[in-house]
Each structure stands twice: as structure tokens, then as C-alpha cells.
Design an enzyme around this catalytic site. Structure first.
Site, mmCIF file in Angstrom:
data_model
loop_
_atom_site.group_PDB
_atom_site.id
_atom_site.type_symbol
_atom_site.label_atom_id
_atom_site.label_comp_id
_atom_site.label_asym_id
_atom_site.label_seq_id
_atom_site.Cartn_x
_atom_site.Cartn_y
_atom_site.Cartn_z
ATOM 1 N N ASP A 62 0.780 -1.162 -0.068
ATOM 2 C CA ASP A 62 -0.014 -0.133 -0.066
ATOM 3 C C ASP A 62 0.889 1.292 -0.116
ATOM 4 O OD1 ASP A 62 -3.022 -0.998 0.349
ATOM 5 O OD2 ASP A 62 -2.114 -1.810 1.794
ATOM 6 N N GLU A 67 0.025 9.705 1.252
ATOM 7 C CA GLU A 67 -0.767 10.501 2.021
ATOM 8 C C GLU A 67 -0.993 10.097 3.578
ATOM 9 O OE1 GLU A 67 -4.563 13.414 1.346
ATOM 10 O OE2 GLU A 67 -4.828 11.219 1.365
ATOM 11 N N ARG A 87 1.109 -1.418 7.729
ATOM 12 C CA ARG A 87 1.513 -0.093 6.957
ATOM 13 C C ARG A 87 2.636 0.476 7.731
ATOM 14 N NH1 ARG A 87 -2.669 3.337 3.716
ATOM 15 N NH2 ARG A 87 -0.786 3.852 3.024
ATOM 16 N N ARG A 133 -9.551 3.375 11.083
ATOM 17 C CA ARG A 133 -8.152 3.604 10.911
ATOM 18 C C ARG A 133 -7.458 4.547 12.036
ATOM 19 N NH1 ARG A 133 -6.180 1.236 6.080
ATOM 20 N NH2 ARG A 133 -7.093 -0.671 5.709
ATOM 21 N N HIS A 163 -11.559 6.207 4.989
ATOM 22 C CA HIS A 163 -10.964 7.443 5.669
ATOM 23 C C HIS A 163 -11.928 8.547 5.276
ATOM 24 C CE1 HIS A 163 -6.796 5.381 4.487
ATOM 25 N NE2 HIS A 163 -6.928 5.539 5.894
ATOM 26 N N CYS A 248 -4.993 10.242 -2.043
ATOM 27 C CA CYS A 248 -4.044 9.446 -1.519
ATOM 28 C C CYS A 248 -2.708 9.310 -2.055
ATOM 29 C CB CYS A 248 -4.630 8.014 -1.605
ATOM 30 S SG CYS A 248 -6.293 7.784 -0.946
#
Length: 258
Positions: A62, A67, A87, A133, A163, A248
């Protein structure tokens, strides 16, 4: 003069293994994704943005969604602690990149989690999505980092998308835009404009009335053009299969001190 620098990061060869949360997994064409990423970067450069390529993180599927790893406010870079543990290795290269720009660097610490995609800045108001998240401790640490610098941090619920900026972004005049079925509380924003497509809720401000927007939102493109904006259209279909959007794929750095 404001700075116009944009951090970008080349897609990992493992991009197709990226996380999906709110949508069904589709096959990702990595070669096409690289072509789309290169066209995205060229669109930024064509509109006056200097692109700064963060070192690749090929083992992190990812990592192209740069961002999520840092939030900028004025000259301060807040290195995030992504909500998905897989991540968290993505942040090291981004930290090096923002430090090389002369930014003051801060960090989100355990138990806080924060994804940059959950942060929408409109002037000195910073909306932060509290959802899958980003947790309450992450919101508190964001406040601690930026409110002493003059920011007003407003937490908003996010439950329908990955998000906050998967649901809403803002036009140059500060009007928040989004596709109503994907927005938890439109009434929390002082000015809200409903757009007809999910991808239409995602724009990057390029300067003036130029708006970077996905080709997946033709009705919204027409709407924004009719309102006097200048849509700059990019095809990011392969990234949309991984819940990505135009915001992103870069971190826009607008307020570096000289």
C-alpha cells in the site's frame, strides 16, 4: 510565496496485495497502475507542482498511498502511526523525505493510530475522521501537535468508507463536497455540496480553480465545471480498486518556510 511541492511514491510490485476493507477485491493490473501513477505525477508537474519521489517501499503493497503516512500543517510534519499494522513500515522513508525539506518532525505514538487520509485541512480548521484506522488517542495527539500552532481540530465520525477523505474533500472556497450515502454527518460542515458520484467527493486543489479529479466521476466533473471550476481529469481506476483516490497518491506541501 507558498511552496508547491508534492511527495509521491512509486507503486510497489506487490500493489495487487494491498488492503481492501469496504469493497470487494478486484484484480489489479500493476503495469497499468504504474502508467496511471506516472500520468498522475505528470498532471501535478504540469500545474506547477514540484514532485519529490519518496524512496520506494517495495515490500509494502500500500506504500503508493503516501498521504496516509504524514500530515502537514504549516512547517510541521506529523509522522503517522497507521491503523493497519502492515503499513507501519511505510513511514520511515517519508520521515526522511520531509526532514530533507527542512520540516519540523513530530510523531504519533502508541497507543495512538492515525492515517493521513483521515485528515482534511480547510484553512486553519483540521477535520479528523474517527473511524476504522484512526483512534481517539490519535485524534488527541493530532490536537496536541497542531492546536498550539493555531489549528482548530474537529473530530468527525467515519463509518461508511475507509477514511474521511474517502468521503469528503473541499473546494477552494472551503465548501466540503461528498456523495451523501458515504458521508456520516454532512451537517458537521458549515457548507456542504452533495455530488452525484463517490469519486466526485475527491479533489486535489492544484491552485486557482484547478481541481485534480478522477475520470470515474463524469457527472461531478460537469457539475464542478458548471460552477466555474477547472477540472483536471486523471484515470486512477487501478488504485480505486484498492480504495484509493486522487488525494491518497500525494502529500501536498504548501507552507514551507523560506
Amino acid at each position: 510565496m507558498p511552496s508547491k511541492k508534492a511527495l509521491i511514491r512509486r507503486p510497489s510490485p506487490r500493489l495487487a496485495e494491498g488492503l481492501v476493507t469496504h469493497i470487494e477485491r478486484e484484480k489489479v493490473d500493476v503495469d497499468l497502475a504504474v502508467e496511471q501513477w506516472e500520468a498522475y505525477a505528470e498532471a501535478l508537474r504540469a500545474h506547477g507542482w514540484e514532485t519529490i519521489e519518496v524512496d520506494p517501499a517495495d515490500d509494502c503493497p500500500d506504500s503508493v498511498f503516501v498521504e496516509d503516512t504524514v500530515v502537514m500543517y504549516k512547517n510541521v510534519a506529523l509522522i503517522t502511526r497507521p491503523g493497519a499494522e502492515s503499513r507501519r513500515e511505510e513511514t520511515a522513508g517519508v520521515e526522511e523525505a520531509v526532514a530533507s525539506l527542512g520540516c519540523s518532525v513530530n510523531w504519533i505514538w502508541e497507543p495512538g493510530t492515525l492515517d493521513g487520509g483521515d485528515v482534511l485541512k480547510i484553512g486553519d480548521t483540521i477535520y479528523v475522521g474517527r473511524g476504522g484506522r484512526t483512534n481517539a488517542a490519535g485524534v488527541q495527539q493530532l490536537r496536541a501537535a497542531f492546536e498550539p500552532l493555531g489549528a482548530q481540530v474537529v473530530a468527525v465520525p467515519v463509518s461508511k468508507v475507509l477514511h474521511l477523505k474517502s468521503a469528503v474533500t473541499a473546494l477552494p472556497d472551503g465548501t466540503v463536497i461528498g456523495n451523501i450515502p458515504k458521508v456520516d454527518r454532512p451537517s458537521l460542515f458549515p457548507r456542504f455540496l452533495s455530488v452525484p458520484e463517490e469519486a466526485g467527493g475527491h479533489v486535489v486543489l492544484l491552485g486557482g480553480h484547478k481541481l485534480l479529479i478522477s475520470a470515474s466521476a463524469p457527472k461531478t466533473i460537469d457539475l464542478l465545471a458548471d460552477l466555474g471550476h477547472d477540472p483536471v481529469v486523471v484515470d486512477i481506476s487501478e488504485f480505486e480498486k484498492l480504495e484509493g483516490c486522487v488525494t491518497c497518491l500525494s502529500v501536498r506541501v504548501r507552507e514551507l518556510y523560506a
